[in-house]
Design a protein around this motif. Structure first.
Motif, PDB file in Angstrom:
ATOM      1  N   GLN A 169      -2.307  15.585  -0.659  1.00  0.00           N
ATOM      2  CA  GLN A 169      -2.441  15.790   0.673  1.00  0.00           C
ATOM      3  C   GLN A 169      -3.236  14.220   1.087  1.00  0.00           C
ATOM      4  OE1 GLN A 169      -3.298  19.167   2.950  1.00  0.00           O
ATOM      5  NE2 GLN A 169      -1.967  18.206   4.834  1.00  0.00           N
ATOM      6  N   PHE A 170      -4.815  14.552   0.658  1.00  0.00           N
ATOM      7  CA  PHE A 170      -5.069  13.563   1.386  1.00  0.00           C
ATOM      8  C   PHE A 170      -4.652  11.466   0.676  1.00  0.00           C
ATOM      9  CE2 PHE A 170      -8.685  10.784  -0.047  1.00  0.00           C
ATOM     10  CZ  PHE A 170      -9.459  10.897   0.881  1.00  0.00           C
ATOM     11  N   ALA A 171      -4.083  12.044  -0.995  1.00  0.00           N
ATOM     12  CA  ALA A 171      -3.176  11.007  -0.729  1.00  0.00           C
ATOM     13  C   ALA A 171      -3.149  10.111  -0.083  1.00  0.00           C
ATOM     14  CB  ALA A 171      -3.535  11.035  -2.746  1.00  0.00           C
ATOM     15  N   ALA A 172      -1.624  10.907  -0.117  1.00  0.00           N
ATOM     16  CA  ALA A 172      -0.552   9.820   1.420  1.00  0.00           C
ATOM     17  C   ALA A 172      -1.393   9.815   2.244  1.00  0.00           C
ATOM     18  CB  ALA A 172       0.036  12.085   1.345  1.00  0.00           C
ATOM     19  N   LEU A 173      -2.348  10.461   2.966  1.00  0.00           N
ATOM     20  CA  LEU A 173      -3.134  10.469   4.761  1.00  0.00           C
ATOM     21  C   LEU A 173      -3.774   9.438   4.107  1.00  0.00           C
ATOM     22  CD1 LEU A 173      -4.590  13.701   5.586  1.00  0.00           C
ATOM     23  CD2 LEU A 173      -1.999  12.832   6.483  1.00  0.00           C
ATOM     24  N   LEU A 174      -4.664   9.144   3.265  1.00  0.00           N
ATOM     25  CA  LEU A 174      -5.358   8.010   2.945  1.00  0.00           C
ATOM     26  C   LEU A 174      -4.527   6.813   3.156  1.00  0.00           C
ATOM     27  CD1 LEU A 174      -8.142   7.164   2.731  1.00  0.00           C
ATOM     28  CD2 LEU A 174      -7.847   7.521  -0.237  1.00  0.00           C
ATOM     29  N   THR A 175      -3.390   6.917   2.564  1.00  0.00           N
ATOM     30  CA  THR A 175      -2.482   5.964   2.361  1.00  0.00           C
ATOM     31  C   THR A 175      -2.122   5.002   2.991  1.00  0.00           C
ATOM     32  OG1 THR A 175      -1.340   6.411  -0.321  1.00  0.00           O
ATOM     33  CG2 THR A 175      -0.370   5.581   1.224  1.00  0.00           C
ATOM     34  N   LEU A 176      -1.589   6.223   3.920  1.00  0.00           N
ATOM     35  CA  LEU A 176      -1.011   6.020   5.537  1.00  0.00           C
ATOM     36  C   LEU A 176      -1.978   5.419   7.016  1.00  0.00           C
ATOM     37  CD1 LEU A 176       1.294   9.084   6.464  1.00  0.00           C
ATOM     38  CD2 LEU A 176       1.972   6.701   6.379  1.00  0.00           C
ATOM     39  N   ALA A 177      -3.244   5.599   6.332  1.00  0.00           N
ATOM     40  CA  ALA A 177      -4.576   4.896   6.938  1.00  0.00           C
ATOM     41  C   ALA A 177      -4.689   3.942   6.250  1.00  0.00           C
ATOM     42  CB  ALA A 177      -5.455   5.672   6.977  1.00  0.00           C
ATOM     43  N   ALA A 178      -5.006   3.674   5.759  1.00  0.00           N
ATOM     44  CA  ALA A 178      -5.217   2.268   4.686  1.00  0.00           C
ATOM     45  C   ALA A 178      -3.300   1.055   5.446  1.00  0.00           C
ATOM     46  CB  ALA A 178      -4.796   2.820   3.383  1.00  0.00           C
ATOM     47  N   ALA A 179      -2.515   1.757   5.276  1.00  0.00           N
ATOM     48  CA  ALA A 179      -1.438   0.865   5.978  1.00  0.00           C
ATOM     49  C   ALA A 179      -1.829   0.286   7.067  1.00  0.00           C
ATOM     50  CB  ALA A 179       0.192   1.564   4.984  1.00  0.00           C
ATOM     51  N   ILE A 188       0.635  -1.282  -0.014  1.00  0.00           N
ATOM     52  CA  ILE A 188      -0.594  -0.316  -0.093  1.00  0.00           C
ATOM     53  C   ILE A 188       0.937   1.332   0.180  1.00  0.00           C
ATOM     54  CG2 ILE A 188      -1.815   1.486   1.299  1.00  0.00           C
ATOM     55  CD1 ILE A 188      -2.754  -1.524   2.213  1.00  0.00           C
ATOM     56  N   LEU A 189       2.039   1.519   1.274  1.00  0.00           N
ATOM     57  CA  LEU A 189       3.214   2.653   1.454  1.00  0.00           C
ATOM     58  C   LEU A 189       3.449   2.572  -0.547  1.00  0.00           C
ATOM     59  CD1 LEU A 189       4.442   2.476   4.334  1.00  0.00           C
ATOM     60  CD2 LEU A 189       2.722   3.748   3.624  1.00  0.00           C
ATOM     61  N   THR A 190       4.014   1.345  -1.229  1.00  0.00           N
ATOM     62  CA  THR A 190       4.729   1.602  -2.201  1.00  0.00           C
ATOM     63  C   THR A 190       4.233   2.150  -3.617  1.00  0.00           C
ATOM     64  OG1 THR A 190       5.947  -0.750  -1.741  1.00  0.00           O
ATOM     65  CG2 THR A 190       6.010   0.454  -4.137  1.00  0.00           C
ATOM     66  N   ILE A 191       2.310   1.771  -3.517  1.00  0.00           N
ATOM     67  CA  ILE A 191       1.625   2.701  -4.787  1.00  0.00           C
ATOM     68  C   ILE A 191       1.143   3.972  -4.273  1.00  0.00           C
ATOM     69  CG2 ILE A 191      -0.657   2.228  -6.046  1.00  0.00           C
ATOM     70  CD1 ILE A 191      -0.156  -1.476  -4.946  1.00  0.00           C
TER      71      ILE A 191
END
Length: 479
Positions: free
Chosen positions: A37-47, A13-16
Motif C-alpha cells: 500500500q505504501f509503495a502504491a501511494l508513493l507511486t501516485l504521489a511521485a506521478a 513512474i506508474l508503470t514501474i
C-alpha cells in the motif's frame, strides 16, 4: 526517443510502480498490506509530482500521438488524487481479502486513464481506454466469494466489451473516411465537409465513449455495478474514470472533430441529446431508490448530464466549466461514498439501506452533517460550493446560444434536488431506526470526509480565483 521519454515521467513512474507492487505481493506475501500500500501511494504521489514538474509544457511525443500539456495535466492530477484515496481507504474495508493486486490494478488503471486524457491519436485513445477498462473489470469482481461483486464484474465486462466494439467500429469509420488516426488529420478531413461515413464515425465514437461516462442511453451498467462492486472500487469508478473519460471525450470533440465548422453542428446535436437524457433519467431514476449506492449511481448519471451541457457549448468557456465541475464532483462523490463506508450494523456489515439512516443525526451528528453538505452540494444548493460549477455550465450554454438547454437543466435540477433532500430529511427529522448503526471508520476516512465537507462549504469559494485560472490555462490548450 530519449526526449520523448523525458516528457512521460508520470506514465513511466506508474508503470514501474505497478510492476514493483505486483512483485512485492508475489514475494512478500499478501500479509504485508502496509508495504505494498505504501509503495502504491508513493507511486501516485511521485506521478503527481512529475505532472506538476511538467506544468507549462505544451508538446506532443511519440510522433504526435500523445500530448503533454496543461489539459492532460489538470485531469491527471484529479485522477491520481482520487486513485490515491481509493487505495488508502481499502485495507480496512477488505480486511483479510486485501491483496497486492488491488493496489497494482489501481495503478495500471491510473496509467490507462492518464493516456486517455493525453491522447491525440485514435490508437493511443483505444490503448489507454482498454488498459483502464481491463483493470476495472477485475476490480469490480475483486471479492471472489461475494456473488454481488462477481455479478458486477461480469456485467461490466460484457457491456464494456460491447461498448469497445462500438468504439472500434467508429474509429475504423473515421480512419477509413479521413485516411488518418491523428486527431489533427481527422479534424482537417471534417473541415472539408461531413459525408455519411464520417457522420456515422462520429456517432459510433461518441456512443462508445458515452458508455464510459455513464451517459444515457449507455448507462445501464452503472447502478448494478456501483451496487455490487466493493465500496472502495465503487468510489474509484465514480471518480477517477469519470474524469478520464470526460477529458478524453472533450479532447476528441474539440481537437479531432472541431469546435467550428460542419463537424460542430454534427456532434453538438448528439451531446445535447445525451445531456438532456442523462439529467432527466438520472433525476427520475434516483427518486425510488432505497440503496444509497444505487442512488449515487443515478446521481452520477445526472451529474454527467450537467457536464455535457457545458461541453455542448463547444467553447473554451464550456470546457473550463466542465473541468471545474469535474473537480468539485469528484471531491463530493468521494466524500459521499466514504460516508457509506463509515456506517456498520451490529454485525460489522456496511449499511447501504437509506431507511436505516433514519435519525442518524442523533447518533452520529458529525457524519450526518458532513453527508448533508455532500448531498446539498450535489443538489447545487447555495451557498455550498457545488452550486458554482453548475452555474458555470449553465452560463457557458447561455453564452453559446443554447438557452433552451440551460433552462431544461435548471428545471431538472429542481426535480433532482428532491431525492437529495429526502435523505437529509431521513437523517435529521425521522425517528431513529431500530437497526443499531455505529461508525467504524479509520482516521484516514474521517480526515478525507472532514476536509471534503469543509472545502464544499463556503471555504471552497475562496479557491475560485485559483481554480478558474487553472481551468482557463488547461482549456486554452485545446483552442
Amino acid at each position: 526517443m530519449t526526449g520523448d521519454l523525458a516528457l512521460i515521467w508520470p506514465e513511466l513512474i506508474l508503470t514501474i510502480g505497478g510492476l514493483v507492487t505486483l512483485m512485492l505481493g508475489a514475494f512478500a506475501g499478501d500479509r504485508q498490506v502496509g508495504l505494498y500500500q505504501f509503495a502504491a501511494l508513493l507511486t501516485l504521489a511521485a506521478a503527481g509530482a512529475a505532472v506538476v514538474a511538467l506544468s507549462g509544457t505544451d508538446a506532443a511525443v511519440f510522433s504526435g500521438t500523445l500530448a503533454v500539456d496543461g489539459f492532460g495535466g489538470f485531469a491527471k492530477l484529479i485522477i491520481y488524487g482520487a486513485s490515491l484515496i481509493c487505495i488508502a481507504v481499502a485495507p480496512r474495508y477488505f480486511g483479510a481479502a486485501m491483496r497486492a493486486e488491488y493496489s497494482a490494478l489501481i495503478l495500471f488503471a491510473a496509467l490507462g486513464m492518464g493516456i486517455m486524457a493525453s491522447s491525440r491519436d485514435l490508437m493511443t485513445l483505444y490503448v489507454g481506454l482498454e488498459l483502464n477498462s481491463l483493470a476495472s473489470y477485475v476490480l469490480a469482481s475483486f471479492l471472489r466469494g461475494d456473488d454481488r461483486s462477481s455479478e458486477a464484474g461480469l456485467k461490466y465486462f460484457v457491456l464494456g466489451a460491447l461498448a469497445s466494439g462500438i468504439l472500434l467500429f467508429g474509429i475504423s469509420l473515421l480512419y477509413g473516411f479521413s485516411g488518418t488516426t491523428d486527431f489533427a488529420g481527422v479534424a482537417t478531413a471534417m473541415a472539408g465537409g461531413i459525408d455519411i461515413g464520417l457522420l456515422f464515425g462520429i456517432v459510433f465514437v461518441i456512443s462508445g465513449l458515452a458508455f464510459k461516462i455513464s451517459a444515457v442511453p449507455f448507462h445501464m451498467w452503472t447502478p448494478d455495478v456501483y451496487e455490487g462492486a466493493p465500496t472502495p472500487v465503487t468510489t474509484f469508478f465514480a471518480s477517477a474514470p469519470k474524469v478520464a473519460a470526460m477529458a478524453l471525450l472533450t479532447r476528441v470533440l474539440i481537437e479531432a472533430m472541431g469546435a467550428a465548422g460542419p463537424a460542430l453542428a454534427a456532434w453538438q446535436q448528439i451531446i445535447i441529446f445525451l445531456a438532456l437524457a442523462s439529467i432527466i433519467l438520472g433525476a427520475v431514476g434516483a427518486i425510488g431508490q432505497k440503496n444509497i449506492k444505487r442512488l449515487l449511481a443515478y446521481s452520477s448519471i445526472n451529474n454527467v448530464g450537467f457536464m455535457l451541457i457545458g461541453l455542448a457549448a463547444g467553447t473554451q468557456q464550456g470546457v473550463e466549466a466542465v473541468l471545474t465541475y469535474l473537480l468539485v464532483y469528484v471531491v463530493t462523490t468521494i466524500g459521499a461514498f466514504l460516508f457509506v463506508m463509515q456506517l456498520r450494523d451490529a454485525d460489522g456489515r456496511m449499511v447501504e439501506s437509506i431507511p436505516a439512516y433514519a435519525g442518524l443525526s442523533k447518533r452520529q451528528p458529525g457524519l450526518a452533517a458532513a453527508m448533508a453538505v455532500f448531498l446539498f452540494s450535489l443538489a447545487a444548493i447555495p451557498p455550498l460550493f457545488g452550486f458554482w460549477p453548475k452555474y458555470l455550465v449553465f452560463e457557458a450554454a447561455v453564452n453559446a446560444g443554447l438557452v433552451p438547454l440551460a433552462v431544461a437543466g435548471v428545471v431538472v435540477s429542481v426535480i433532482g434536488a428532491f431525492y437529495y433532500i429526502a435523505i437529509v430529511k431521513t437523517m435529521f427529522f425521522d425517528e431513529e431506526a431500530e437497526m443499531a448503526i455505529r461508525s467504524d471508520g479509520s482516521r484516514t476516512e474521517g480526515a478525507v470526509i472532514t476536509v471534503s465537507a469543509l472545502w464544499l462549504s463556503l471555504v471552497g469559494f475562496l479557491f475560485i480565483p485559483m481554480l478558474a485560472a487553472a481551468a482557463q490555462s488547461a482549456a486554452s490548450v485545446l483552442f
